[in-house]
Design a protein around this motif. Structure first.
Motif, short mmCIF file in Angstrom:
data_model
loop_
_atom_site.label_atom_id
_atom_site.label_comp_id
_atom_site.label_asym_id
_atom_site.label_seq_id
_atom_site.Cartn_x
_atom_site.Cartn_y
_atom_site.Cartn_z
N THR A 115 73.42 -49.48 -35.36
CA THR A 115 72.12 -49.61 -35.99
C THR A 115 71.89 -48.35 -36.82
OG1 THR A 115 70.77 -48.46 -34.32
CG2 THR A 115 71.32 -50.79 -33.89
N GLU A 116 70.78 -48.29 -37.48
CA GLU A 116 70.51 -47.11 -38.31
C GLU A 116 70.26 -45.85 -37.48
OE1 GLU A 116 66.93 -47.32 -40.62
OE2 GLU A 116 66.08 -48.79 -39.25
N ARG A 117 70.22 -45.99 -36.16
CA ARG A 117 69.99 -44.83 -35.28
C ARG A 117 71.24 -44.44 -34.48
NH1 ARG A 117 66.20 -48.42 -35.47
NH2 ARG A 117 67.09 -49.63 -33.77
N THR A 118 72.39 -45.03 -34.80
CA THR A 118 73.61 -44.85 -34.02
C THR A 118 74.46 -43.69 -34.54
OG1 THR A 118 73.68 -47.24 -33.62
CG2 THR A 118 75.67 -46.00 -33.13
N THR A 119 74.94 -42.86 -33.61
CA THR A 119 75.96 -41.88 -33.94
C THR A 119 77.33 -42.50 -33.69
OG1 THR A 119 74.57 -39.99 -33.35
CG2 THR A 119 76.95 -39.63 -33.33
N VAL A 120 78.21 -42.40 -34.67
CA VAL A 120 79.55 -42.97 -34.56
C VAL A 120 80.50 -41.93 -34.00
CG1 VAL A 120 81.45 -44.07 -35.81
CG2 VAL A 120 79.07 -44.47 -36.53
N ILE A 121 81.25 -42.32 -32.95
CA ILE A 121 82.21 -41.44 -32.29
C ILE A 121 83.60 -42.03 -32.45
CG2 ILE A 121 82.81 -40.28 -30.13
CD1 ILE A 121 79.97 -39.66 -30.94
N GLU A 122 84.59 -41.18 -32.72
CA GLU A 122 85.98 -41.64 -32.75
C GLU A 122 86.89 -40.56 -32.21
OE1 GLU A 122 88.19 -43.78 -32.28
OE2 GLU A 122 87.97 -44.95 -34.14
N ARG B 15 82.03 -40.29 -23.05
CA ARG B 15 80.92 -39.49 -22.53
C ARG B 15 79.94 -39.13 -23.65
NH1 ARG B 15 78.74 -34.81 -22.35
NH2 ARG B 15 80.26 -33.89 -23.79
N LEU B 16 80.48 -38.70 -24.78
CA LEU B 16 79.61 -38.34 -25.89
C LEU B 16 78.78 -39.54 -26.36
CD1 LEU B 16 81.64 -36.07 -28.35
CD2 LEU B 16 79.59 -35.47 -27.07
N ALA B 17 79.43 -40.70 -26.45
CA ALA B 17 78.71 -41.89 -26.89
C ALA B 17 77.58 -42.24 -25.92
CB ALA B 17 79.68 -43.06 -27.04
N ASP B 18 77.86 -42.13 -24.62
CA ASP B 18 76.82 -42.42 -23.62
C ASP B 18 75.69 -41.41 -23.70
OD1 ASP B 18 78.28 -44.56 -22.71
OD2 ASP B 18 79.20 -43.46 -21.04
N GLU B 19 76.05 -40.16 -23.91
CA GLU B 19 75.07 -39.08 -23.92
C GLU B 19 74.08 -39.21 -25.07
OE1 GLU B 19 75.97 -34.79 -25.21
OE2 GLU B 19 76.13 -34.70 -23.03
N CYS B 20 74.57 -39.61 -26.22
CA CYS B 20 73.70 -39.65 -27.40
C CYS B 20 73.28 -41.06 -27.80
CB CYS B 20 74.37 -38.95 -28.59
SG CYS B 20 75.80 -39.83 -29.26
N GLY B 21 73.64 -42.04 -26.98
CA GLY B 21 73.32 -43.41 -27.33
C GLY B 21 74.10 -43.88 -28.53
N GLY B 22 75.29 -43.34 -28.71
CA GLY B 22 76.12 -43.67 -29.86
C GLY B 22 77.09 -44.78 -29.57
N HIS B 23 78.03 -44.97 -30.48
CA HIS B 23 79.05 -46.01 -30.32
C HIS B 23 80.42 -45.40 -30.54
CE1 HIS B 23 81.22 -49.75 -30.41
NE2 HIS B 23 81.65 -49.50 -31.63
#
Length: 373
Positions: free
Chosen positions: A83-90, A149-157
């Motif tokens: 969504t427009e509020r998502t941080t993308v993690i890879e 962990r990072l995705a969970d922490e920041c509500g990212g994907h």
């Protein structure tokens, strides 16, 4: 009346439509990558054998991973993960992170690449130049867990290229790399290649090509060239997907475990290529092509030359006519301080000279001496 839960958010759907349109518009503005005819020696050309390189370095982010990143973003968007509020993690320290950072910035999302603390400053700079942030970890074996962990922490994907690469791309067509290769070969003397040779990092490209040739009923066979230590080769050879290996020293291909996106049953042949052969071939290609290419291209071309020698020998030296295709994955300019640096190469314990000599001999005479060079 039964219970009703309505989660529809018109603003989210409007943002999604805009994000997809931006990515599709970027594709619409982009030309296809070139299929280059490789200058094989006359004795092989006269035998009817052709070699082609699909030049993926011309994508705006400079590598084959541009295709994967586009597909991963469309997959994540249309599955409701972004969504427009998502941080993308890879989890990537290389070309995938560069390309994903590009698409994240395009649709206005922050991007974080999780990578080993020893990643070169040059790679970090490439990711940062596309607007990405680099999260360094001391233990490379924890990168996947740290990404979750990072995705969970920041509500990212967490995009997780190693799981989703094989399903994010439409392997039936829709302008994927396999469809592009066959379209570009249509007017060549051997429009259906005998072999397509690729390396495997996620396994997504080999999965796309292998599925496409079966779907279209082509006789083309798929060869995967694998570097030293990678788990893909022994796992495929032994039919044991639990086999493990060591981290690859050829950037972009090879893995210490068999990733979910690697689909072994559609691979017809695997070839383990010595790391020094990959480096020697990439360096010799700079002379042959007049431009630098990356190490994974060296791996695949080495495997191609051996395949071509086999095709010629089976036909009694005359050749019955065949084409072979591989990928020019990225530019060698990214590796000026590593694979093209003599001191760095020596520190890895590699001697590329005999392999360069083998490629030179092949280009001069058509004779394949391989590792004996």
């Amino acid at each position: 009346m039964g219970e009703v839960v309505d989660r529809a958010r018109p603003a989210d759907r409007a943002w999604l439509a805009r994000a997809v349109r931006l990515i599709e518009a970027d594709l619409q503005r982009s030309a296809d990558t070139h299929l280059l005819r490789f200058p094989l020696p006359g004795v092989l050309a006269d035998a009817g054998i052709d070699l082609y390189l699909k030049d993926e370095s011309t994508h705006v982010t400079g590598s084959l991973k541009h295709r994967l990143a586009r597909s991963l973003f469309l997959y994540a968007l249309c599955n409701g993960h972004l969504t427009e509020r998502t941080t993308v993690i890879e989890s990537s320290s290389g070309s995938t992170a560069v390309s994903e950072a590009y698409f994240a910035r395009m649709i206005g999302l922050p991007f974080v690449a999780v990578m080993p603390a020893g990643t070169s400053p040059q790679k970090i700079a490439l990711i940062q130049a596309q607007g990405g942030r680099c999260h360094l970890v001391d233990d490379p074996s924890t990168i996947d867990a740290e990404s979750h962990r990072l995705a969970d922490e920041c509500g990212g994907h967490y995009m997780d290229q190693f799981t989703y690469a094989e399903r994010a791309t439409d392997w039936r067509g829709n302008n994927n790399i396999a469809e592009s290769i066959f379209a570009q070969l249509a007017l060549e003397r051997h429009p259906i290649p005998a072999w397509i040779v690729v390396g495997a990092g996620t396994g997504g490209t080999s999965a796309t090509i292998g599925r496409y040739v079966r779907y279209r009923g082509h006789a083309t066979r798929l060869c995967v060239a694998d570097p030293e230590g990678s788990a893909f080769f022994p796992a495929w050879r032994d039919g044991d997907p639990t086999r493990t290996g060591t981290p690859s020293r050829i950037e972009g291909i090879g893995r210490p475990r068999v990733e979910p996106s690697f689909i072994g049953p559609i691979v017809d042949r695997m070839q383990r290529v010595p790391d020094a052969a990959s480096v020697g071939t990439m360096r010799e290609l700079a002379t042959i092509l007049g431009r630098r290419v990356g190490p994974s291209t060296g791996t695949s071309v080495w495997a191609c030359l051996e395949l071509i020698a086999e095709l010629r020998d089976r036909a009694g030296g005359s050749g019955s006519g065949a084409s072979v295709v591989t990928l020019l994955c990225d530019s060698g300019d990214r590796y000026a301080g590593t694979y093209f640096d003599d001191g760095w190469v020596a520190a890895q314990g590699w001697d590329p000279a005999p392999y360069r000599a083998a490629v030179r001999e092949f280009m001069a005479t058509g004779r394949w001496i391989g590792a004996a060079g």
